[in-house]
Enzyme design. Sequence first.
Site, PDB file in Angstrom:
ATOM      1  N   ASP A  29       2.234   2.230   7.995  1.00 39.59           N
ATOM      2  CA  ASP A  29       1.012   1.544   7.555  1.00 39.59           C
ATOM      3  C   ASP A  29       1.305   0.186   6.904  1.00 39.59           C
ATOM      4  OD1 ASP A  29      -1.692   1.277   7.316  1.00 39.59           O
ATOM      5  OD2 ASP A  29      -1.987   2.920   5.894  1.00 39.59           O
ATOM      6  N   ASP A  74       0.857  -1.195   0.000  1.00 37.99           N
ATOM      7  CA  ASP A  74       0.000   0.000   0.000  1.00 37.99           C
ATOM      8  C   ASP A  74       0.887   1.237   0.000  1.00 37.99           C
ATOM      9  OD1 ASP A  74      -2.306   1.543   0.079  1.00 37.99           O
ATOM     10  OD2 ASP A  74      -2.557   1.375   2.242  1.00 37.99           O
TER      11      ASP A  74
HETATM   12  N1  LIG Z   1       4.101   6.112  14.194  1.00 35.75           N
HETATM   13  C1  LIG Z   1       3.397   7.219  13.935  1.00 35.75           C
HETATM   14  N2  LIG Z   1       3.725   8.387  14.521  1.00 35.75           N
HETATM   15  C2  LIG Z   1       3.017   9.511  14.261  1.00 35.75           C
HETATM   16  N3  LIG Z   1       1.955   9.561  13.445  1.00 35.75           N
HETATM   17  C3  LIG Z   1       1.589   8.429  12.820  1.00 35.75           C
HETATM   18  C4  LIG Z   1       2.273   7.198  13.039  1.00 35.75           C
HETATM   19  N4  LIG Z   1       1.678   6.242  12.284  1.00 35.75           N
HETATM   20  C5  LIG Z   1       0.663   6.847  11.644  1.00 35.75           C
HETATM   21  N5  LIG Z   1       0.600   8.165  11.948  1.00 35.75           N
HETATM   22  C6  LIG Z   1      -0.371   9.149  11.435  1.00 35.75           C
HETATM   23  O1  LIG Z   1      -1.639   8.512  11.324  1.00 35.75           O
HETATM   24  C7  LIG Z   1      -2.094   8.481   9.978  1.00 35.75           C
HETATM   25  C8  LIG Z   1      -2.783   7.155   9.691  1.00 35.75           C
HETATM   26  O2  LIG Z   1      -1.893   6.091   9.912  1.00 35.75           O
HETATM   27  P1  LIG Z   1      -1.804   4.837   8.951  1.00 35.75           P
HETATM   28  O3  LIG Z   1      -0.946   3.828   9.621  1.00 35.75           O
HETATM   29  O4  LIG Z   1      -1.418   5.266   7.579  1.00 35.75           O
HETATM   30  O5  LIG Z   1      -3.298   4.294   8.983  1.00 35.75           O
HETATM   31  P2  LIG Z   1      -4.468   4.208   7.897  1.00 35.75           P
HETATM   32  O6  LIG Z   1      -4.651   2.745   7.727  1.00 35.75           O
HETATM   33  O7  LIG Z   1      -5.600   4.888   8.533  1.00 35.75           O
HETATM   34  O8  LIG Z   1      -4.003   4.874   6.630  1.00 35.75           O
HETATM   35  C9  LIG Z   1      -0.842   8.708   9.149  1.00 35.75           C
HETATM   36  O9  LIG Z   1      -1.166   9.329   7.939  1.00 35.75           O
HETATM   37  C10 LIG Z   1       0.002   9.604  10.028  1.00 35.75           C
HETATM   38  O10 LIG Z   1      -0.386  10.957   9.900  1.00 35.75           O
HETATM   39 MG   LIG Z   2      -2.208   5.061   5.697  1.00 38.87          MG
END
Ligand SMILES: Nc1ncnc2c1ncn2[C@@H]1O[C@H](COP(=O)(O)OP(=O)(O)O)[C@@H](O)[C@H]1O
Ligand SMILES: [Mg+2]
Length: 261
Positions: free
Chosen positions: A213, A196
Site C-alpha cells: 500500500d 500509511d
Molecule cells: N500484492 C498483493 N498480494 C496479495 N494481496 C494483496 C496485495 N496487495 C494488497 N493485497 C490485499 O489487499 C488488501 C488491500 O490492499 P492495500 O494495498 O492495502 O489497499 P487499500 O488502499 O485498500 O488499503 C490488503 O490488505 C491485502 O489483503
Molecule cells: Mg491498505
Amino acid sequence: MIHDVEDIEAKVTRIKEEKKVKDSQLFEVVEEVFDFKTLMALYALLNRGVISRMYGVVATGKEARIYWAQTPEGEDIAVKIFLVQTAEFRRNRLMYIRGDPRFRKVKKGFRNIIDLWCTKEFINLKRAYKAGVRVPRPYAKNYNVLVMEFIGDPEERGKPAPLLKEADLENPEEAFNILKGFIEKLYLDAGLVHGDLSEYNVMVRGNELVLIDFGSAVDIRHPLAADFLRRDIYNVYKFFQKLGVEAGSPEELYLKLTSTA
Ligand SMILES: Nc1ncnc2c1ncn2[C@@H]1O[C@H](COP(=O)(O)OP(=O)(O)O)[C@@H](O)[C@H]1O
Ligand SMILES: [Mg+2]
C-alpha cells in the site's frame, strides 16, 4: 460510466471486436462492473501480455479493489484497481502529492487524481523494490490499474497472506526488528517514507514480512516527510508494545534516521 451488466457486456464485446481480443477468458467474473476506462486499461494490459486471466476479488478497500490474476506464463499476480474519484479522495490525497519534488509539475486544477495516485504507488513500489525493501514486485501500471506480485497464503492458492494485524507471529521481537530495518532502508536507501504504515499495511507470509500500500509514500524531501516518518514509527512501536515486545523509544529511531539523512 457503465451501470448494468447488459451495458458492460455490450461494451466488452465491442472492445474485443475493436481490439481483436481473442481470449475471452480475461474476465472469469463477468458481472464485475468496471467502467469503460478501467476496461480499456485491463485490455491494454491483456494485449501487452501482462495479464491473461482475472480471477475474483480478494480484497475490497475504501477506494481500491485487489484481484487475484494470472500472467500468460501462469504466474499469480495481484491487480489493484482504483475506483474512487470523489472530492473527498482528492482532498485527502493532495497532502501526499503536493510538495513531493517528483510531482512538481502537477498543475493546480489537474483532473485525474486516480491516475496520478496509481502512478505514485507504482513508482514508489519500484523505488522501494530497487532499494531491497521487501514489497510486492511491481510489474505494470495502466491508468487506474496496478499489477504486482501476488503475496499469497502458502496454505491456499489465490488467498492473500494474512496482515500483520491478524497474523499469528511466532517471534514478535524478530518481526519488530525486521520492520524497523524496512523503515530504515526505505528512508536511507530508497529516500521514501511510507506514510500509511501500520499493522494493516504489512503482510506476513511465513517468516517473511512484506510492506504494501505505497500510494501515500513520499520522497524524504516532502515538507511533511518527517511528520509522516514519526507517525509510521510510532504506529509500529505501539503495535509491538501491545504484543509485549520491549520496543524501546520510537523517538530514538526517528532521531537516528532524521539526523543521518
Ligand atoms: N500484492 C498483493 N498480494 C496479495 N494481496 C494483496 C496485495 N496487495 C494488497 N493485497 C490485499 O489487499 C488488501 C488491500 O490492499 P492495500 O494495498 O492495502 O489497499 P487499500 O488502499 O485498500 O488499503 C490488503 O490488505 C491485502 O489483503
Ligand atoms: Mg491498505
